[in-house]
Structure formats: C-alpha cells, structure tokens
Scaffold this active site. Structure first.
Site, mmCIF file in Angstrom:
data_model
loop_
_atom_site.group_PDB
_atom_site.id
_atom_site.type_symbol
_atom_site.label_atom_id
_atom_site.label_comp_id
_atom_site.label_asym_id
_atom_site.label_seq_id
_atom_site.Cartn_x
_atom_site.Cartn_y
_atom_site.Cartn_z
ATOM 1 N N GLY B 47 35.853 27.763 -45.716
ATOM 2 C CA GLY B 47 35.394 27.665 -44.335
ATOM 3 C C GLY B 47 36.495 27.257 -43.391
ATOM 4 N N GLN B 52 40.193 23.891 -35.533
ATOM 5 C CA GLN B 52 41.276 23.673 -36.508
ATOM 6 C C GLN B 52 42.519 24.492 -36.169
ATOM 7 O OE1 GLN B 52 38.650 24.171 -40.196
ATOM 8 N NE2 GLN B 52 40.193 22.735 -40.923
ATOM 9 N N CYS B 96 40.089 19.543 -46.918
ATOM 10 C CA CYS B 96 40.134 20.151 -45.596
ATOM 11 C C CYS B 96 41.529 20.706 -45.340
ATOM 12 C CB CYS B 96 39.801 19.080 -44.556
ATOM 13 S SG CYS B 96 39.766 19.677 -42.876
ATOM 14 N N LEU B 97 41.584 21.878 -44.739
ATOM 15 C CA LEU B 97 42.874 22.467 -44.382
ATOM 16 C C LEU B 97 43.654 21.551 -43.457
ATOM 17 C CD1 LEU B 97 41.924 26.153 -43.558
ATOM 18 C CD2 LEU B 97 43.171 25.312 -45.556
ATOM 19 N N HIS B 138 30.377 20.480 -42.847
ATOM 20 C CA HIS B 138 31.793 20.119 -42.691
ATOM 21 C C HIS B 138 32.382 20.835 -41.460
ATOM 22 C CE1 HIS B 138 35.927 19.347 -44.579
ATOM 23 N NE2 HIS B 138 36.206 20.243 -43.628
ATOM 24 N N GLU B 139 32.086 22.137 -41.323
ATOM 25 C CA GLU B 139 32.670 22.906 -40.209
ATOM 26 C C GLU B 139 32.064 22.493 -38.862
ATOM 27 O OE1 GLU B 139 35.267 24.182 -41.025
ATOM 28 O OE2 GLU B 139 34.943 24.477 -43.160
ATOM 29 N N HIS B 142 33.687 19.557 -37.468
ATOM 30 C CA HIS B 142 34.944 19.861 -36.761
ATOM 31 C C HIS B 142 34.671 20.158 -35.282
ATOM 32 C CE1 HIS B 142 38.077 19.815 -39.773
ATOM 33 N NE2 HIS B 142 37.425 20.625 -40.582
HETATM 34 ZN ZN LIG Z 1 37.900 20.850 -42.568
#
Ligand SMILES: [Zn+2]
Lengths: 174, 165
Positions: B47, B52, B96-97, B138-139, B142
């Site tokens: 995702g 991000q 997480c990225l 999670h997304e 963000h």
């Molecule tokens: Zn993330």
C-alpha cells in the site's frame, strides 16, 4: 575514531539505574544504539550498544564508579555496530506449561533443526512457588513452512505436556 | 509514468493532514499512475498513500493480491476513503515505506467497511477484514498525518491467541 561496545549491566533492581547510566555515557560523549532492558527474577539487566571514541579500558573506568555505587556488575565488549539491517520475524511461538527442566532446550532444539533464527525470546516463571508455570515467547525467522515447524514441534508437545501455539507473522508494509 | 520520491520520517510533511480530492480529473488520474508506478517499484509493499510522496490529497492505493492467503479485493485505488464502520481488533506487525528498517506491532480493527471514490470518480464500498483491512487503516492514517509508530503496542505478549497476520 568511533568504536562500538556492548555494555552488559546486572544488579539488584531499583528505580533510576538506566537514567544514571545513560547520563554518565552521554556526558562522556557516548551515543547509544539499540538496547534491551529486562527485570529478571528481581534483577536489573540491560544490554546497551554504545558508540564512543574511547578505548575499552576507558569505558570500563567511566562506568566503574557508578557500578560501585549502584552495586552493578558491568561487562564491556567491543562489537561491530551493525545497525540498519533488521531481520523481520516470520513466525511467533507461545509456549507454556508446568515449569520443568529442559523446556527451552527442547523447544529451541527443535527450532534449530530447521535453522530457525531466534530474533527475540522472552520467558517468565509465573504461578506460585509450589506450582510454577513457565511461559515463553519466541519470534524468529525460518525459511520453511508453518506445517514443517508444527511437525518438528509435535513430538515434544506430547512428550513434555506443554502447550505450543505457532503463528505466522506476515508484516504489512504500506 | 514516473517513480516519485518517498518522504521519510522524521520529515514534518508526513504529519500534514491531506485534503479531499474535489474532482477526479486528468491531473489526478496522471498522479495515480505515478503513485502506482512508485508502489510497484517497492517489493513486498502492499500500500501507499499520496502524502508519502508529498502530494497532500486523500488518495490511497492498496493491493494485497500478491498475498493470496489473505482475503482481498485486488488492486484498489481509493479517493477520499472513509471508514464507515469497524468491528473487533487484532494485533499485527507493520512496516512503512516512510519508516525504513523498523517494524512493530500495531492494534487495528479486524473488520471494516470503507467507502470511497474509485479512479473513475464512482462511489465504491467494501467490507474487509484482517490483513487488507490493516493496510487500509495504515494508509488512511497517513492521510491524517499519523504513522504506525504512533500506535505501537508492547512487546511482552499476552497468552491470548491473536491474529498476527
Ligand atoms: Zn506507511
């Protein structure tokens, strides 16, 4: 030159030990890496990664006055500070049963046969002095299937009368 | 399509609250293509959220189809997503990225219902559970300037059976 050390500190637990140790290290120009503290059977235990330009003896001399004052055993090892290379666990085990000799050896022995790399292990003795219970949590990585792990643990579950719960961990990255 | 640069913690911009998309126009569609390209360039990642990559619009992409062991709805582009109901809870491990080299356990709702617009601007609604529901939560966090490391749960485990998917 900056060196990495692993500090091992053990002693009677009381509030404030981590604060005092980290203050001394900070004041001496040290930088802390990863650390793990646990209270084991009423004992304070901590392992701390320390980055500092001092030599090993100097680090020991730095900590000795505090060790005397707090009645801590201190041990310093020079290490490679391999940060930023975490390995993610892909399995988690919960083990519990009546406290008995050999649970850890039996469980981790079965895991080692499958080259299961333990990344985190925590165990507690609970219950009462008359009827202690042993509880252990393990997280780790193994390049094998859930069923092959189950198969390898099965004999010791029946043999030792312990309960083992095995779960896959699939980390969600987003 | 271009791969976009990913903001990394502690970049303050990750704390910004993203704004709703007003109209799904060509500009938005083009951005979605870039975001998809960025996501697919990250192996193992399921995702991504627009903030991000520094675009503070309420757009997320979730695609759990690479993990068929988890129930999923395939490749999802969700614009202005809203969780309209949630039920149950489960602890699971997240990464997480925007937070490299760290994973940790987070408590999330086990079942959710999410409403959004799809990439064509049509209304969509999904009922989800487990891993896919975790990814959506999670997304969406963000979009509200929240990161999984704000919600870590302790390391000493309870004996209770948990869904750690
Ligand atoms: Zn993330």
């Amino acid at each position: 030159m900056q060196n990495w050390y692993m500090l091992t500190l053990v002693g009677r637990d009381r509030p404030g030990i981590v604060a005092e140790v980290s203050r001394v290290l900070f004041d001496a120009g040290g930088n802390l890496g990863e650390a793990s503290m646990a209270r084991l059977g009423g004992n304070f235990t901590v392992m701390i990664m320390l980055q500092i330009s001092s030599e090993k003896e100097e680090v020991e001399n730095l900590l000795n006055p505090l060790a005397d004052q707090l009645k801590l055993f201190v041990h310093v090892d020079k290490i490679i500070g391999d940060l930023h290379h975490h390995v993610d666990p892909n399995f988690r085990l919960s083990v519990h049963g009546a406290d008995q000799a050999g649970i850890v050896a039996a469980v981790t022995g079965s895991l080692a046969l499958l080259e299961f790399n333990i990344l985190n292990l925590e165990s507690d003795v609970g219950g009462t002095p008359e009827k202690p219970i042993y509880i252990m949590h393990i997280e780790g990585f193994a390049d094998c299937s859930l069923s092959s792990l189950e198969k390898s643990l099965q004999p010791l579950i029946s043999e030792k009368g312990i309960v083992v719960h095995l779960f896959p961990i699939d980390t969600m990255v987003g | 399509m271009v791969q976009l640069e990913i903001l990394v913690y502690p970049d303050d911009r990750l704390r910004q609250v993203s704004q709703p998309v007003k109209a799904v126009d060509d500009k938005i569609t083009g951005f979605i293509a870039d975001l998809e390209e960025t996501l697919s360039s990250q192996p193992g990642c399921v995702g991504i959220a627009a903030p991000q990559v520094g675009n503070f619009l309420r757009i997320i992409i979730v695609d759990v189809s690479s993990r068929p062991q988890h129930k999923n709805h395939g490749h999802l582009v969700l614009i202005n997503p809203v969780i309209t109901s949630k039920k149950g809870s489960s602890v699971g491990r997240e990464g997480c990225l925007s937070v490299p080299d760290y994973t940790g356990k987070v408590n999330r709702s086990q079942f959710i219902e999410v409403k959004a617009l799809n990439r064509f601007g049509s209304k969509v609604a999904f009922q989800m559970e487990g891993y896919e529901a975790r990814a959506i939560q999670h997304e969406i966090d963000h979009l509200d300037g929240k990161l999984f490391i704000d919600n870590l749960v302790g390391n000493r485990n309870s004996l209770k059976k948990r869904n750690e998917l």
